[in-house]
Scaffold this active site. Structure first.
Site, PDB file in Angstrom:
ATOM      1  N   GLY A  77       0.790  -1.235   0.000  1.00  0.00           N
ATOM      2  CA  GLY A  77       0.000   0.000   0.000  1.00  0.00           C
ATOM      3  C   GLY A  77       0.821   1.282   0.000  1.00  0.00           C
ATOM      4  O   GLY A  77       0.262   2.377   0.046  1.00  0.00           O
ATOM      5  N   SER A 117      11.528  -1.584 -12.598  1.00  0.00           N
ATOM      6  CA  SER A 117      12.333  -0.690 -11.743  1.00  0.00           C
ATOM      7  C   SER A 117      13.448  -0.023 -12.545  1.00  0.00           C
ATOM      8  O   SER A 117      13.736   1.168 -12.353  1.00  0.00           O
ATOM      9  CB  SER A 117      12.968  -1.473 -10.600  1.00  0.00           C
ATOM     10  N   ASP A 141      11.267 -13.755 -14.669  1.00  0.00           N
ATOM     11  CA  ASP A 141      10.579 -13.700 -15.971  1.00  0.00           C
ATOM     12  C   ASP A 141      11.539 -13.685 -17.168  1.00  0.00           C
ATOM     13  O   ASP A 141      11.121 -13.950 -18.284  1.00  0.00           O
ATOM     14  CB  ASP A 141       9.695 -12.445 -16.049  1.00  0.00           C
ATOM     15  N   ARG A 269       9.347 -18.257  -7.073  1.00  0.00           N
ATOM     16  CA  ARG A 269      10.222 -17.146  -6.652  1.00  0.00           C
ATOM     17  C   ARG A 269      11.041 -17.517  -5.427  1.00  0.00           C
ATOM     18  O   ARG A 269      11.832 -16.709  -4.943  1.00  0.00           O
ATOM     19  CB  ARG A 269       9.366 -15.906  -6.343  1.00  0.00           C
TER      20      ARG A 269
HETATM   21  O1  F6P Z   1       7.573 -10.418 -12.199  1.00  0.00           O
HETATM   22  C1  F6P Z   1       7.670 -11.483 -11.318  1.00  0.00           C
HETATM   23  C2  F6P Z   1       6.322 -12.113 -11.056  1.00  0.00           C
HETATM   24  O2  F6P Z   1       6.518 -13.225 -10.198  1.00  0.00           O
HETATM   25  C3  F6P Z   1       5.548 -12.517 -12.300  1.00  0.00           C
HETATM   26  O3  F6P Z   1       6.028 -13.705 -12.881  1.00  0.00           O
HETATM   27  C4  F6P Z   1       4.147 -12.609 -11.744  1.00  0.00           C
HETATM   28  O4  F6P Z   1       3.188 -12.363 -12.749  1.00  0.00           O
HETATM   29  C5  F6P Z   1       4.123 -11.487 -10.731  1.00  0.00           C
HETATM   30  O5  F6P Z   1       5.469 -11.195 -10.395  1.00  0.00           O
HETATM   31  C6  F6P Z   1       3.340 -11.808  -9.490  1.00  0.00           C
HETATM   32  O6  F6P Z   1       3.351 -10.692  -8.667  1.00  0.00           O
HETATM   33  P1  F6P Z   1       2.663 -10.671  -7.236  1.00  0.00           P
HETATM   34  O7  F6P Z   1       3.548 -11.405  -6.307  1.00  0.00           O
HETATM   35  O8  F6P Z   1       2.576  -9.227  -6.913  1.00  0.00           O
HETATM   36  O9  F6P Z   1       1.332 -11.342  -7.370  1.00  0.00           O
END
Ligand code: F6P
Length: 359
Positions: A77, A117, A141, A269
């Site tokens: 936020g 970024s 990505d 991730r």
């Molecule tokens: O850009 C990295 C990423 O993990 C994308 O692959 C995915 O669409 C997005 O971020 C997900 O973001 P969040 O964690 O904000 O849902």
């Protein structure tokens, strides 16, 4: 003695802690101070700025393999480039960032970020005019122009591969297919690479048109009655809304193909950083520190043809496909995608993987 700052921005990925650890190590060996800005630009928007000073054991070597960012990546936020632009407060936001950076008396800032970024840093480069700005590309990505590699991608491919390896066994036991939806935004690199690694039956990515009819006939003609169909999250099907894996799963069911969906989500991730990503993070940290010594600014570290060197941010920005943010047209990011000449497409095709209608 120089004072340098490190900031991690955008979505996290595995490898951020390795790059932080190596920057601190290399900087301390040079006798420099290192400040870590917390929560990306949120840490600069607060008064006073939110930061820590690194000692040699603030982020110990044994923790450098862990995913996430020791410095955090920002609050949902908080005021950032997007929310400030949406509220018409971009000038105020930029001014605060610049003042905070000045108050920290930094000689250089290393910004570890994704294409969003880095694009924003270039678009608003006046903020960093009084110091040296060195960017390091990170993202699962692999959608950053001018670099063949980004920190976090290799670990994400490994995580997705491990996830699918497990599903393959239950798929075999039940004579069924799994439709696995991958991350990657509008770029199909993650799905393509993991798909080749696991020997997927099909890989559907946003860059390549496909037809459900061809997919169905491909699956029906496979030598097995089980396996994995990888669908990148950026895939869209005309006339349908919702998650692409759900849509494809329903169409396969309607065609008599027994299947289930699976969503690895943010596990892509996470996970301990692979050796390959740790080596990449170390190379990029070293390259960034050398760039500071060479008085460079507005550059990004990049690996191309096995060589790690810096490239200008203007080169990075102009090389990509510059696209406006769907919600905030003022914000434009430079993106890269799977090229039609990507050799992995030929490899996938030659190995009997359905990748769409181009081949
Ligand atoms: O850009 C990295 C990423 O993990 C994308 O692959 C995915 O669409 C997005 O971020 C997900 O973001 P969040 O964690 O904000 O849902």
């Amino acid at each position: 003695m120089k004072t340098i700052g490190i900031m991690t921005t955008g979505g996290d990925c595995s490898g951020l802690n390795t790059v932080i650890n190596r920057i601190v190590r290399g900087a301390h060996l040079r006798g420099w101070r290192v400040l870590g800005i917390q929560d990306g630009t949120d840490g600069l928007f607060t008064t006073p700025p939110s930061f820590i000073e690194f000692s040699d054991d603030t982020l110990p070597i044994e923790n450098a393999r862990l995913s996430g960012s020791f410095l955090h990546n920002g609050h949902a936020g908080a005021m950032n480039f997007e929310t400030a632009a949406a509220d018409g407060k971009l000038d105020k936001f930029n001014k605060r960032l610049k003042e905070s950076l000045k108050s920290l008396k930094l000689d250089a800032l290393i910004l570890v970020g994704g294409n969003g970024s880095i694009s924003l840093a270039w678009a608003h480069h006046d903020i960093y005019a009084h110091l040296q700005l060195i960017c390091i590309p990170k993202t699962i990505d692999l959608d950053i122009p001018m670099t063949d590699r980004t920190i976090g991608f290799n670990t994400a491919v490994q995580q997705l591969t491990s996830f699918c390896d497990q599903l393959m066994l239950t798929a075999r036991s039940h004579h069924r297919w799994f439709v696995v939806q991958t991350m990657g935004r509008d770029c199909g690199q993650l799905a393509l690479n993991a798909g080749v690694a696991i020997g997927a039956a099909a890989i559907l990515i946003p860059e390549i048109k496909f037809s459900i009819e061809s997919l169905v006939s491909h699956i029906k003609n496979m030598p097995t009655d089980y396996g994995i169909i990888l669908v990148s999250e950026g895939v869209s099907l005309r006339g349908h809304s919702g998650r692409p894996a759900d849509i494809i799963s329903r169409r396969l069911t309607a065609a008599g193909i027994t299947n289930r969906t699976a969503f690895p989500e943010h596990t892509q991730r996470a996970g301990d950083t692979t050796a390959s990503d740790r080596i990449l993070a170390t190379r990029m940290a070293d390259c960034a520190l050398r760039a500071i010594e060479n008085n460079e600014t507005y550059v990004m570290t990049a690996v191309n043809n096995c060589e790690c060197k810096t490239i200008g941010l203007s080169e990075f920005y102009n090389a990509g496909d510059v696209v406006a943010d769907p919600n905030i047209p003022d914000l434009k990011t430079s993106n890269s995608y799977v090229s039609p000449d990507d050799p992995l497409l030929d490899v996938a095709h030659d190995m009997g993987i359905y990748i769409g209608e181009v081949k």
